[in-house]
Every structure is written in structure tokens, then in C-alpha cells.
Design a protein around this motif. Structure first.
Motif, mmCIF file in Angstrom:
data_model
loop_
_atom_site.group_PDB
_atom_site.id
_atom_site.type_symbol
_atom_site.label_atom_id
_atom_site.label_comp_id
_atom_site.label_asym_id
_atom_site.label_seq_id
_atom_site.Cartn_x
_atom_site.Cartn_y
_atom_site.Cartn_z
ATOM 1 N N ILE A 149 0.809 -1.224 0.000
ATOM 2 C CA ILE A 149 0.000 0.000 0.000
ATOM 3 C C ILE A 149 0.841 1.272 0.000
ATOM 4 C CG2 ILE A 149 -1.881 -1.183 1.197
ATOM 5 C CD1 ILE A 149 -1.078 0.361 3.740
ATOM 6 N N ILE A 150 2.158 1.142 0.164
ATOM 7 C CA ILE A 150 3.019 2.322 0.226
ATOM 8 C C ILE A 150 2.939 3.155 -1.053
ATOM 9 C CG2 ILE A 150 5.407 3.119 0.415
ATOM 10 C CD1 ILE A 150 4.170 2.257 3.053
ATOM 11 N N ASP A 152 0.514 3.807 -2.869
ATOM 12 C CA ASP A 152 -0.719 4.609 -2.864
ATOM 13 C C ASP A 152 -0.529 5.928 -2.121
ATOM 14 O OD1 ASP A 152 -1.909 2.515 -4.196
ATOM 15 O OD2 ASP A 152 -2.834 1.657 -2.399
ATOM 16 N N GLU A 153 0.522 6.024 -1.304
ATOM 17 C CA GLU A 153 0.774 7.223 -0.511
ATOM 18 C C GLU A 153 1.795 8.142 -1.172
ATOM 19 O OE1 GLU A 153 2.208 5.526 3.113
ATOM 20 O OE2 GLU A 153 0.197 5.166 3.909
ATOM 21 N N THR A 154 2.242 7.789 -2.385
ATOM 22 C CA THR A 154 3.348 8.524 -3.015
ATOM 23 C C THR A 154 3.096 10.019 -3.079
ATOM 24 O OG1 THR A 154 3.971 6.603 -4.339
ATOM 25 C CG2 THR A 154 4.725 8.764 -5.120
ATOM 26 N N ASP A 155 1.921 10.426 -3.492
ATOM 27 C CA ASP A 155 1.650 11.853 -3.683
ATOM 28 C C ASP A 155 1.391 12.589 -2.380
ATOM 29 O OD1 ASP A 155 1.979 11.711 -6.419
ATOM 30 O OD2 ASP A 155 -0.126 11.244 -6.797
ATOM 31 N N PHE A 156 0.516 12.056 -1.534
ATOM 32 C CA PHE A 156 0.107 12.847 -0.374
ATOM 33 C C PHE A 156 0.952 12.598 0.872
ATOM 34 C CE2 PHE A 156 -2.134 9.476 1.900
ATOM 35 C CZ PHE A 156 -2.565 8.617 0.893
ATOM 36 N N VAL A 157 1.864 11.639 0.860
ATOM 37 C CA VAL A 157 2.785 11.444 1.976
ATOM 38 C C VAL A 157 4.221 11.723 1.567
ATOM 39 C CG1 VAL A 157 3.767 9.769 3.597
ATOM 40 C CG2 VAL A 157 1.303 9.782 3.171
ATOM 41 N N TRP A 158 4.608 11.278 0.366
ATOM 42 C CA TRP A 158 6.012 11.314 -0.044
ATOM 43 C C TRP A 158 6.319 12.383 -1.084
ATOM 44 C CZ3 TRP A 158 8.545 8.428 3.302
ATOM 45 C CH2 TRP A 158 7.886 7.367 3.903
ATOM 46 N N ASP A 162 8.965 8.433 -5.413
ATOM 47 C CA ASP A 162 8.755 7.010 -5.166
ATOM 48 C C ASP A 162 9.387 6.610 -3.830
ATOM 49 O OD1 ASP A 162 8.503 4.296 -5.137
ATOM 50 O OD2 ASP A 162 9.484 3.934 -7.070
ATOM 51 N N ASN A 171 12.731 8.347 3.514
ATOM 52 C CA ASN A 171 11.740 7.633 2.711
ATOM 53 C C ASN A 171 11.609 6.188 3.187
ATOM 54 O OD1 ASN A 171 13.706 6.058 1.393
ATOM 55 N ND2 ASN A 171 12.834 6.413 -0.625
ATOM 56 N N TYR A 172 10.562 5.527 2.733
ATOM 57 C CA TYR A 172 10.218 4.226 3.297
ATOM 58 C C TYR A 172 11.332 3.206 3.095
ATOM 59 C CZ TYR A 172 7.802 -0.100 4.333
ATOM 60 O OH TYR A 172 7.466 -1.312 4.881
#
Length: 261
Positions: A149-150, A152-158, A162, A171-172
Motif C-alpha cells: 500500500i506504500i 498509494d501514498e506517493t503523492d500525499f505522503v512522499w 517514489d 523515505n520508506y
């Protein structure tokens, strides 16, 4: 008036001075569930989460449970997540497991005879639940759940970058790599620190060795299997028609109507 035996017993114990002989371990265990306390604090030390330890300076940050029907205080695990905190909150894997001592610490880990037991428990942890391969396997299992699910968070978390490519320290993927390596480095470091404290911690336990333990409020046993300690495993059986949950499964007298256990 309301009387809490556990609180009264604990406060009386805190007023005593450790006499400097081995029976202090038994004396302490009459007033506090000492094994459980030493285990959770040794676990915290192995994971370098020492800031809020019951034994350290900030010893107000803990949970304790004083059952009015019991004569011993029980401490509950608290805040064991520091090693998994994101950059830049990470701590060096060389962090010393021996910190400062609060009043509780001076009655426990900092008393020579209790410290010997504390070191034994820390060694048992790294030859058991916190053995390197076991800990990394659990860490990887959590990653396997999260990783899909990571993206899916690219735009609003990261910020559109990528998070699964090695990049900035926060980053993750970078954190996954860092923490995984921290675990691999930390466990041998603890073994070396124990050696520096004069405690020999071999890299395996003796197969067939067993010891009693508390499984919640039931009887348990941990054993050495293939050189590694198991967790505390329940050995109690349900006793019918006594109105007590004898096997710690939150059911009382289950099977009583059929006569089975």
C-alpha cells in the motif's frame, strides 16, 4: 477504609535498603512481580528504548497495576517503539544498555544480585524472541503487509517521490533498510556489552533446558529448542466447576456441561 495490599507492600519494599545478599531477589519478588519487570526492562534495553525506563531518570512514564486482591505490584510494558522511530530519531546501535538508576532501579537492576538476573534475562532475550533472525523475520513480515500500500501514498505522503527507491533518509525504503541493519548490528552489540559487564552470554541455550514462567496469571514454561528459547507457553489445564479461568483463555469452566476439559 479502602486497602490496597499491592500498593502497601510496594511502598514498604521501597522503604527497605537492599541488604547486599542474594536473598534480596526473593525478598523483592514478594513485593513486585520481579521477573516480569526485569523482562520488560531488559527488552527495552536490548531495543535501545531507554528514555522512559522504569529504572531510569524518567521513571514516571510507565503503567503499573495494583490489584486490591494481590499483594504484589505488576508493571506493564510501555513505549517499546524507539528503535522503530523514523529518521532522525533513530538511536545508535552501540547505545549502552546500562543507564541511570531511579529509586526503583536501585532496588532492582542496580543491586548486584538482581543485576546478575537482569543480565541472564537479557541474554535469554537475544537467544530467544529477540534473536537476530527471529526479529528480522518479524520485521520483514510487517513490511510484507505494509509495502503493497506504500505506493498509494506517493503523492500525499512522499511528495510525489517514489518511496520504494533508495533516496532521502526519511523515505520508506531507506528506513526499512536502516532499521533492518540496525537489528542485525544491535543483537551482537548486546552480547558484547554483556561480556563487558562480566556476563558470559553464549550464542545458544542448552537444548532441553526449561524454566517456569508466568503466563498472565497462569502457570507457564519456557524451554530451549534447537538452541533458542521459546516464549512463555501455557501449561495450565482448565479445572471444571471451580469458577476460575484456570488456563487464561478468558473462559471459566468451559466444557463443564459435557464433562470435558
Amino acid at each position: 477504609p479502602y486497602i490496597n495490599q499491592a500498593t502497601d507492600s510496594f511502598e514498604a519494599w521501597m522503604d527497605l535498603s537492599p541488604p547486599g545478599y542474594a536473598s534480596w531477589v526473593a525478598t523483592s519478588d514478594e513485593h513486585v512481580y520481579l521477573d516480569a519487570l526485569l523482562r520488560q526492562e531488559a527488552l527495552r534495553d536490548v531495543l535501545a528504548n531507554g528514555a522512559d525506563t522504569v529504572f531510569g531518570q524518567n521513571y514516571s512514564n510507565y503503567f503499573s497495576y495494583d490489584d486490591a486482591g494481590d499483594s504484589r505490584r505488576r508493571y506493564l510494558p510501555w513505549d517499546l517503539d524507539a528503535v522503530f522511530s523514523p529518521y532522525p530519531q533513530n538511536v545508535p546501535y552501540t547505545t549502552n544498555m546500562e543507564g541511570s538508576c531511579s529509586e526503583i532501579g536501585r532496588h532492582t537492576r542496580c543491586e548486584d544480585f538482581v543485576e546478575e538476573e537482569y543480565n541472564r534475562i537479557a541474554c535469554q532475550h537475544i537467544n530467544g524472541t529477540l534473536q537476530t533472525d527471529r526479529l528480522i523475520a518479524e520485521f520483514d513480515a510487517v513490511d510484507a503487509l505494509i509495502r503493497p500500500i506504500i505506493p498509494d501514498e506517493t503523492d500525499f505522503v512522499w511528495g510525489g517521490v517514489d518511496p520504494l527507491e533508495i533516496g532521502p533518509n526519511n523515505n520508506y525504503q531507506a528506513e526499512y533498510t536502516r532499521i533492518r541493519q540496525w537489528i542485525a548490528d544491535r543483537i551482537p552489540e548486546i552480547r558484547a556489552q554483556l561480556a563487558d559487564r562480566g556476563y558470559d552470554c553464549p550464542d545458544a541455550c542448552t537444548p532441553g533446558e526449561v524454566e517456569a514462567c508466568d503466563y498472565l496469571y497462569c502457570d507457564g514454561e519456557r524451554s530451549c529448542v534447537d538452541g533458542l528459547w521459546t516464549g512463555c507457553e501455557l501449561i495450565s489445564n482448565e479445572i471444571l466447576d471451580n469458577g476460575i479461568d484456570d488456563d487464561c483463555d478468558n473462559e471459566v469452566d468451559e466444557g463443564a456441561s459435557t464433562g470435558t476439559q
